[in-house]
Design a protein around this motif. Structure first.
Motif, PDB file in Angstrom:
ATOM      1  N   ASP A   1       5.963   5.086   9.097  1.00  0.00           N
ATOM      2  CA  ASP A   1       4.755   4.781   8.321  1.00  0.00           C
ATOM      3  C   ASP A   1       4.109   3.490   8.833  1.00  0.00           C
ATOM      4  O   ASP A   1       2.899   3.429   9.042  1.00  0.00           O
TER       5      ASP A   1
ATOM      6  N   THR B   1      11.705  -1.586   1.274  1.00  0.00           N
ATOM      7  CA  THR B   1      10.999  -1.848   0.021  1.00  0.00           C
ATOM      8  C   THR B   1      10.889  -3.345  -0.197  1.00  0.00           C
ATOM      9  O   THR B   1      11.745  -4.120   0.245  1.00  0.00           O
TER      10      THR B   1
ATOM     11  N   ASP C   1       0.814  -1.224   0.000  1.00  0.00           N
ATOM     12  CA  ASP C   1       0.000   0.000   0.000  1.00  0.00           C
ATOM     13  C   ASP C   1       0.845   1.271   0.000  1.00  0.00           C
ATOM     14  O   ASP C   1       0.299   2.369   0.051  1.00  0.00           O
ATOM     15  N   GLY C   2       2.177   1.124  -0.020  1.00  0.00           N
ATOM     16  CA  GLY C   2       3.041   2.300  -0.150  1.00  0.00           C
ATOM     17  C   GLY C   2       3.849   2.691   1.064  1.00  0.00           C
ATOM     18  O   GLY C   2       4.633   3.642   0.993  1.00  0.00           O
ATOM     19  N   SER C   3       3.690   2.014   2.190  1.00  0.00           N
ATOM     20  CA  SER C   3       4.514   2.340   3.359  1.00  0.00           C
ATOM     21  C   SER C   3       5.968   1.992   3.056  1.00  0.00           C
ATOM     22  O   SER C   3       6.248   0.939   2.477  1.00  0.00           O
ATOM     23  N   ARG C   4       6.873   2.867   3.475  1.00  0.00           N
ATOM     24  CA  ARG C   4       8.297   2.649   3.217  1.00  0.00           C
ATOM     25  C   ARG C   4       9.162   2.865   4.463  1.00  0.00           C
ATOM     26  O   ARG C   4      10.231   2.298   4.569  1.00  0.00           O
TER      27      ARG C   4
ATOM     28  N   ASP D   1      14.507   3.624   4.102  1.00  0.00           N
ATOM     29  CA  ASP D   1      13.331   2.976   3.528  1.00  0.00           C
ATOM     30  C   ASP D   1      13.386   1.458   3.578  1.00  0.00           C
ATOM     31  O   ASP D   1      14.462   0.860   3.553  1.00  0.00           O
TER      32      ASP D   1
END
Length: 141
Positions: free
Chosen positions: A42, A75, A35-38, A73
């Motif tokens: 977050d 990923t 969902d885009g959390s890095r 980050d």
């Protein structure tokens, strides 16, 4: 503290998979990564999990090659991205069985058509749909 049973030497692929990502926090971290959390913050804001638990789960996902970690980050790796059908299957199962009729919940949509995805189906090599009755487990030498 109860010691966790390790399953990484089992001959069953399901057991080894659960060993790598079967913890509920880990699966929710993977969901959030899709969902885009890095960043650590977050994940913590989304999940509301204690820092020590989040740190341990992120470290495990990195150690298992599911997430990459740079200075700031996290990923998904190719191995992590391969969990997408697993997350979709859990989501679709939850949409069907975990909510009362009319109860609000989130829904995964196709970004292009803005419509829900078709339910996942298990298919044989020839394309026909298979059920548990159509399969067998055979140990490889």
């Amino acid at each position: 503290m109860v010691k966790r049973t390790r399953l990484d030497d089992e001959s069953c692929p399901v057991a080894r998979s659960v060993d790598a990502v079967g913890d509920w926090w880990s699966l929710l971290i993977v969901r959030d990564a899709f969902d885009g959390s890095r960043r650590f913050g977050d994940f913590q804001r989304s999940l509301g999990v204690a820092k020590n638990i989040l740190t341990a789960r992120l470290r495990s996902l990195v150690d298992n090659g599911i997430l990459d970690h740079t200075d700031r980050d996290y990923t998904l790796t190719t191995k992590g991205e391969a969990l997408f059908p697993v997350i979709v299957a859990l989501r679709q199962w939850g949409e069907t069985f975990a909510f009362e009729p009319g109860e609000p919940h989130s829904q995964l949509l196709d970004r292009r058509q803005h419509r829900p995805l078709r339910p996942l189906e298990v298919r044989a090599a020839d394309g026909r749909r298979v059920t548990p009755d159509d399969t067998e487990v055979r140990k490889l030498p």
